[in-house]
Design a protein around this motif. Sequence first.
Motif, PDB file in Angstrom:
ATOM      1  N   VAL A  27       0.779  -1.505   0.130  1.00  0.00           N
ATOM      2  CA  VAL A  27      -0.213  -0.258   0.494  1.00  0.00           C
ATOM      3  C   VAL A  27       0.941   0.839  -0.056  1.00  0.00           C
ATOM      4  CG1 VAL A  27      -1.861   0.859   1.124  1.00  0.00           C
ATOM      5  CG2 VAL A  27      -2.054  -1.423   1.460  1.00  0.00           C
ATOM      6  N   ARG A  28       0.252   2.508  -0.424  1.00  0.00           N
ATOM      7  CA  ARG A  28       1.514   3.130  -1.377  1.00  0.00           C
ATOM      8  C   ARG A  28       0.481   4.969  -1.367  1.00  0.00           C
ATOM      9  NH1 ARG A  28       4.963   2.230  -5.797  1.00  0.00           N
ATOM     10  NH2 ARG A  28       2.861   2.758  -7.012  1.00  0.00           N
ATOM     11  N   ARG A  35      -3.220  10.640  -1.776  1.00  0.00           N
ATOM     12  CA  ARG A  35      -3.646   9.809  -3.066  1.00  0.00           C
ATOM     13  C   ARG A  35      -2.889   8.187  -2.427  1.00  0.00           C
ATOM     14  NH1 ARG A  35      -6.671   8.683  -6.722  1.00  0.00           N
ATOM     15  NH2 ARG A  35      -6.432  10.553  -7.077  1.00  0.00           N
ATOM     16  N   GLU A  37      -2.369   4.125  -3.029  1.00  0.00           N
ATOM     17  CA  GLU A  37      -2.890   2.898  -3.625  1.00  0.00           C
ATOM     18  C   GLU A  37      -2.596   1.901  -3.353  1.00  0.00           C
ATOM     19  OE1 GLU A  37      -0.345   5.550  -7.512  1.00  0.00           O
ATOM     20  OE2 GLU A  37       0.643   4.559  -6.420  1.00  0.00           O
ATOM     21  N   VAL A  39      -0.455  -1.644  -4.642  1.00  0.00           N
ATOM     22  CA  VAL A  39      -0.087  -2.273  -5.776  1.00  0.00           C
ATOM     23  C   VAL A  39       0.818  -3.692  -5.676  1.00  0.00           C
ATOM     24  CG1 VAL A  39       2.677  -1.834  -6.404  1.00  0.00           C
ATOM     25  CG2 VAL A  39       1.320   0.003  -5.218  1.00  0.00           C
ATOM     26  N   ARG A  43       2.489  -3.280 -10.282  1.00  0.00           N
ATOM     27  CA  ARG A  43       1.474  -2.771 -10.983  1.00  0.00           C
ATOM     28  C   ARG A  43      -0.318  -1.462  -9.926  1.00  0.00           C
ATOM     29  NH1 ARG A  43      -3.186  -4.983 -12.549  1.00  0.00           N
ATOM     30  NH2 ARG A  43      -3.126  -6.387 -11.527  1.00  0.00           N
ATOM     31  N   VAL A  44      -0.419  -0.562 -10.202  1.00  0.00           N
ATOM     32  CA  VAL A  44      -0.918  -0.268  -9.167  1.00  0.00           C
ATOM     33  C   VAL A  44      -2.442  -0.386  -9.314  1.00  0.00           C
ATOM     34  CG1 VAL A  44      -2.584   1.749  -7.927  1.00  0.00           C
ATOM     35  CG2 VAL A  44      -0.033   2.013  -8.630  1.00  0.00           C
ATOM     36  N   ARG A  46      -5.545  -0.349  -7.798  1.00  0.00           N
ATOM     37  CA  ARG A  46      -6.410   0.310  -7.564  1.00  0.00           C
ATOM     38  C   ARG A  46      -5.984   2.464  -6.648  1.00  0.00           C
ATOM     39  NH1 ARG A  46      -9.364  -3.267  -8.602  1.00  0.00           N
ATOM     40  NH2 ARG A  46     -11.140  -3.736  -7.675  1.00  0.00           N
ATOM     41  N   SER A  47      -6.367   2.640  -6.986  1.00  0.00           N
ATOM     42  CA  SER A  47      -6.222   3.804  -6.529  1.00  0.00           C
ATOM     43  C   SER A  47      -7.246   5.291  -5.464  1.00  0.00           C
ATOM     44  CB  SER A  47      -5.803   5.136  -7.435  1.00  0.00           C
ATOM     45  OG  SER A  47      -5.352   5.954  -6.674  1.00  0.00           O
ATOM     46  N   TYR A  48      -7.504   5.774  -4.350  1.00  0.00           N
ATOM     47  CA  TYR A  48      -7.796   6.533  -3.572  1.00  0.00           C
ATOM     48  C   TYR A  48      -7.972   7.551  -3.479  1.00  0.00           C
ATOM     49  CZ  TYR A  48      -9.865   1.654  -2.863  1.00  0.00           C
ATOM     50  OH  TYR A  48      -9.362  -0.237  -3.341  1.00  0.00           O
ATOM     51  N   GLU A 144     -14.808   2.934   0.365  1.00  0.00           N
ATOM     52  CA  GLU A 144     -13.430   2.251  -0.846  1.00  0.00           C
ATOM     53  C   GLU A 144     -13.346   1.340   0.839  1.00  0.00           C
ATOM     54  OE1 GLU A 144     -12.873   6.175  -3.050  1.00  0.00           O
ATOM     55  OE2 GLU A 144     -11.952   6.460  -0.611  1.00  0.00           O
TER      56      GLU A 144
END
Length: 162
Positions: A27-28, A35, A37, A39, A43-44, A46-48, A144
Amino acid sequence: MASRFALALIALVATTLSARADVVDLVRVAKAERRLELVSGDRVVRSYAVALGANPIGHKRQQGDERTPEGRYVLDWRNPGSAFSKSIHISYPNADDQAAAKRAGVDPGGMIMIHGQPNGYGWWSWLVQMFDWTNGCIAVTDEEMAEIWHMVEDGTPIEINP
């Protein structure tokens, strides 16, 4: 009718397997971009958009500074009965944070979480998420949070960048 049921079942299984295929291994968080993400490999998936602590610039140093920590931690346990529509704990403070707080003569604080909205108030997340409002946590909408809860396992590393 049986064929419709079979097709619906196949679609459900395929969707479930597809969602599980994206194993989240990091989790980034980019604080400046607000933001978070999820990961998988490189590959990302999901992004919130997120809300942070009310005083977001800089690393968390002590209890009450309303900062979100920066660095590498672990998502180590979860609270399904949280006051904030589920929450996942971030392993702040680590040994370095504790040592720095001790040198400064302050309490490093703790209980930093990824969480949803206050229970019963998820309907206003469209407004609340426009502001940094937590005491140092990372907030997302309730929907989310349900997705993150499902996709991220305990023990997943989280990297929080300025």
